[in-house]
Write a protein that holds these residues in place. Structure first.
Motif, mmCIF file in Angstrom:
data_model
loop_
_atom_site.group_PDB
_atom_site.id
_atom_site.type_symbol
_atom_site.label_atom_id
_atom_site.label_comp_id
_atom_site.label_asym_id
_atom_site.label_seq_id
_atom_site.Cartn_x
_atom_site.Cartn_y
_atom_site.Cartn_z
ATOM 1 N N VAL A 93 0.847 -1.358 -0.137
ATOM 2 C CA VAL A 93 0.454 -0.065 -0.333
ATOM 3 C C VAL A 93 0.722 1.895 0.018
ATOM 4 N N GLN A 94 0.214 1.944 -0.572
ATOM 5 C CA GLN A 94 1.245 3.748 -0.862
ATOM 6 C C GLN A 94 0.466 4.510 -0.269
ATOM 7 N N VAL A 95 1.922 5.135 0.679
ATOM 8 C CA VAL A 95 1.232 5.915 1.130
ATOM 9 C C VAL A 95 1.363 7.658 1.033
ATOM 10 N N GLY A 96 1.144 8.919 1.414
ATOM 11 C CA GLY A 96 1.101 10.110 0.853
ATOM 12 C C GLY A 96 2.447 10.392 1.496
ATOM 13 N N GLU A 97 3.148 11.755 1.243
ATOM 14 C CA GLU A 97 3.002 12.168 2.313
ATOM 15 C C GLU A 97 3.066 13.507 3.181
ATOM 16 N N LEU A 98 3.769 12.752 4.488
ATOM 17 C CA LEU A 98 2.802 13.183 5.315
ATOM 18 C C LEU A 98 3.527 15.315 6.219
ATOM 19 N N ARG A 99 2.184 16.559 5.945
ATOM 20 C CA ARG A 99 2.794 18.009 6.284
ATOM 21 C C ARG A 99 1.930 18.304 7.316
ATOM 22 N N ASP A 100 2.680 19.843 8.008
ATOM 23 C CA ASP A 100 2.006 19.983 9.037
ATOM 24 C C ASP A 100 1.246 21.159 8.799
ATOM 25 N N GLU A 101 0.713 22.206 8.735
ATOM 26 C CA GLU A 101 -0.585 23.143 8.841
ATOM 27 C C GLU A 101 0.570 24.018 8.166
ATOM 28 N N ASP A 102 1.466 24.335 8.383
ATOM 29 C CA ASP A 102 2.312 25.243 7.358
ATOM 30 C C ASP A 102 2.726 24.877 6.641
ATOM 31 N N GLY A 103 2.790 23.638 6.681
ATOM 32 C CA GLY A 103 3.496 22.646 4.917
ATOM 33 C C GLY A 103 4.619 22.521 4.880
ATOM 34 N N THR A 104 5.400 22.155 6.253
ATOM 35 C CA THR A 104 6.610 21.372 6.610
ATOM 36 C C THR A 104 6.696 19.565 6.584
ATOM 37 N N LEU A 105 7.179 19.318 5.998
ATOM 38 C CA LEU A 105 6.930 18.200 5.612
ATOM 39 C C LEU A 105 7.423 16.906 6.802
ATOM 40 N N LEU A 106 6.442 16.288 7.314
ATOM 41 C CA LEU A 106 6.803 15.410 8.937
ATOM 42 C C LEU A 106 7.206 14.537 8.211
#
Length: 445
Positions: A93-106
Motif C-alpha cells: 500500500v502506498q501512503v502519501g507524505e504527511l505535512r503539518d498545517e504550515d506545509g512542513t514535511l513531517l
C-alpha cells in the motif's frame, strides 16, 4: 509472522485493529501477527457525533482518541498518512507524505507491505454535482469541518448581538441582517440531528450573552429536503412526528425542495425560489472516497464502493477485505448493507473471527449476515425517535422520548466499551458527566 494492515480508523477499522492487537499483537505473550493501522488523522472521533461538535455541545478534544496511544495499549502499530495507491502484485500500500498545517514535511511518502489488507476508509460527502455546493457549503465529514462551522456560527451570533445593541442605542430600525440564518441541506439523520442541536445551542449562547436577541426567532434554521419526507429510513409515522417536533422548535422544514445551486447568499431551489442563509451545511448524501477507483483494478460500483463477497473479500483479490461505508455488500436478494455505524461494528466482529481462522488455515465459519437493529435519531436534549429490533422481529418497535434518548446515548458508550472495555467505559462516562457539570453546555469560543 503475518502482517495485517487496516486502512481507516473509523468505527469499524479501529475496533478491528484493537481486537486483533489484543489477540495477536505485540503485547501478547506469543505475538502471532504484526497489526498496522493507517489513517490520515492522528485522532479518532465517533462520526455520528460530529453534529454535536458542529453545534458546540460536544468538545471533540475531550472525546477524541489518540491512535498512537490506542496502538501502545493494544499491541498494534499506527502509521499516519493518506492512502494514495496500491500494488497488488507486490502486496504494497502506498501512503502519501504527511505535512503539518504550515506545509512542513513531517513524514515522506512510504510503501507498507501487507499479507492481508483491510480497507475501511469510510465515505465522504456527495454534492451530486450541484454548482457551488463544495465551495459555499460546509460538509460534516471531519472534526475540522465541524469546528469550522461552530466557529462561524459563534462569530455570526456575536456580530448579530453587536448590530442589535447598536440599533437599540441609536433608536433606529434594527439591522435587516441582524439574525443568523442557517440552511441545512438534507433531511436524513445528520440534518435532523443538527437542526435540533442548533436550537439548544441558540438558547445557551443567549443565556451566556453571546446572542442577546431572541434565540428562537433570531437564529433562523431552515432544513431543506429534496424528498417528500424526513428520515426516509424510518417509518412515515416517526418521520411526521419528527417534522412536527422540529417545527415546534422553530425549525422551518421544506420538503420536495431540490437545491439547484449553492450561492454566497444561500440556496437556489428548483422553480426559482431562494433560501437566504449566512451558513449552509450540506448533509444530503455520501459517496465512497475517489481513491478507491484508483486501487490497482479493484472492482467498484456506481457509488465508488468496493464490491465485496459475503465474506467481505473484494471480488478482485481474496487477500483484500473491505468493511463499512466503502464496501458494497449484498443484504438479501435486492438490497445492500446500509452505511451505518452498526453495520461497520458487525463487519468488524465478523472479520475478526474470520482473520483468526484464516491465520490458522481454517475456512470461514459462514458468510456475513447483516442484522438490522433499527435506527435512532437524536433531537438533542429535547427528545429522540427511532425504531428498534426492526430486522430481528419481522417488524419495528417504535420508540421516542426519554427512552429513545437513553438508547441513542448507549450506542456511543458501547463503542467506547469495544475500544477500552467496560470498566474504563464506566469511568469515562463518569468523568464526562463530572466535566459537563462544571463547564458550559456549549463551547463558547
Amino acid at each position: 509472522m503475518q502482517r495485517i494492515v487496516v486502512v481507516g480508523g473509523g468505527a469499524g477499522g479501529l475496533e478491528l485493529v484493537t481486537r486483533l492487537g489484543d489477540r495477536l499483537g505485540s503485547r501478547t505473550r506469543t505475538p502471532r501477527a504484526e497489526i498496522i493501522l493507517i489513517d490520515r488523522y492522528p485522532t479518532h472521533v465517533w462520526k455520528p457525533l460530529l453534529h454535536e461538535v458542529a453545534a458546540g455541545s460536544m468538545d471533540p478534544f475531550t472525546h477524541q482518541l489518540e491512535y498512537a496511544a490506542q496502538a501502545r495499549w493494544h499491541g498494534f502499530e499506527f502509521q499516519q498518512g493518506e492512502l494514495v495507491g496500491l500494488d497488488r502484485t507486490r502486496k504494497i500500500v502506498q501512503v502519501g507524505e504527511l505535512r503539518d498545517e504550515d506545509g512542513t514535511l513531517l513524514l515522506p511518502a512510504r510503501e507498507i507491505a501487507y499479507d492481508t489488507l483491510v480497507l475501511a476508509i469510510g465515505s465522504t460527502t456527495h454534492f451530486f454535482g450541484v454548482p457551488g455546493a463544495d465551495q459555499y457549503a460546509i460538509a460534516l465529514d471531519t472534526v475540522a469541518q465541524a469546528e469550522r462551522f461552530r466557529r462561524r456560527l459563534v462569530a455570526l451570533c456575536m456580530r448579530a448581538r453587536h448590530w442589535h445593541a447598536t440599533a437599540d442605542a441609536e433608536s433606529a430600525s434594527p439591522e435587516p441582517h441582524r439574525e443568523v440564518r442557517v440552511a441545512i441541506v438534507g433531511g436524513g439523520a445528520t440534518g435532523v440531528e443538527l437542526s435540533a442541536e442548533l436550537r439548544n445551542t441558540a438558547q445557551v449562547l443567549a443565556a451566556y450573552g453571546l446572542h442577546d436577541v431572541d434565540p428562537k426567532h433570531d437564529l433562523a434554521i431552515t432544513l431543506v429536503e429534496a424528498g417528500p419526507r424526513l428520515l426516509p429510513a424510518l417509518s412515515e409515522r416517526l418521520s411526521e412526528e419528527t417534522r412536527k417536533l422540529l417545527v415546534k422548535l422553530g425549525v422551518s422544514v421544506m420538503l420536495d425542495a431540490r437545491v439547484e445551486a449553492v450561492e454566497p447568499e444561500g440556496l437556489r431551489l428548483a422553480g426559482g425560489d431562494h433560501v437566504v442563509a449566512d451558513l449552509v451545511v450540506w448533509a444530503a448524501g455520501i459517496k465512497a472516497s475517489p481513491v478507491l477507483a484508483r486501487l490497482d483494478g479493484l472492482a467498484t460500483n456506481r457509488l465508488g464502493q468496493l464490491c465485496v463477497t459475503q465474506t467481505l473479500q473484494t471480488e478482485t483479490d481474496s487477500s483484500i477485505f473491505a468493511l463499512g461505508d466503502c464496501a458494497s455488500c449484498a443484504w438479501g436478494a435486492d438490497r445492500r448493507v446500509p452505511p451505518r455505524a452498526q453495520a461497520a461494528h458487525q463487519q468488524a466482529s465478523f472479520l475478526f473471527d474470520m482473520l483468526l481462522r484464516r491465520m490458522d488455515g481454517k475456512p470461514p465459519l459462514g458468510e456475513f449476515e447483516y442484522r438490522d437493529f433499527g435506527s435512532l435519531v437524536s433531537l438533542g436534549r429535547f427528545s429522540a425517535v427511532g425504531s428498534l429490533m426492526g430486522g430481528l422481529i419481522g417488524g419495528s418497535m417504535f420508540v421516542e422520548g426519554l427512552f429513545a434518548r437513553f438508547m441513542y446515548t448507549s450506542l456511543y458508550r458501547l463503542h467506547i466499551a469495544a475500544l477500552h472495555g467496560y470498566p474504563r467505559m464506566v469511568l469515562d462516562t463518569f468523568a464526562h458527566w463530572l466535566r459537563r457539570s462544571t463547564m458550559p453546555r456549549v463551547k463558547l469560543h
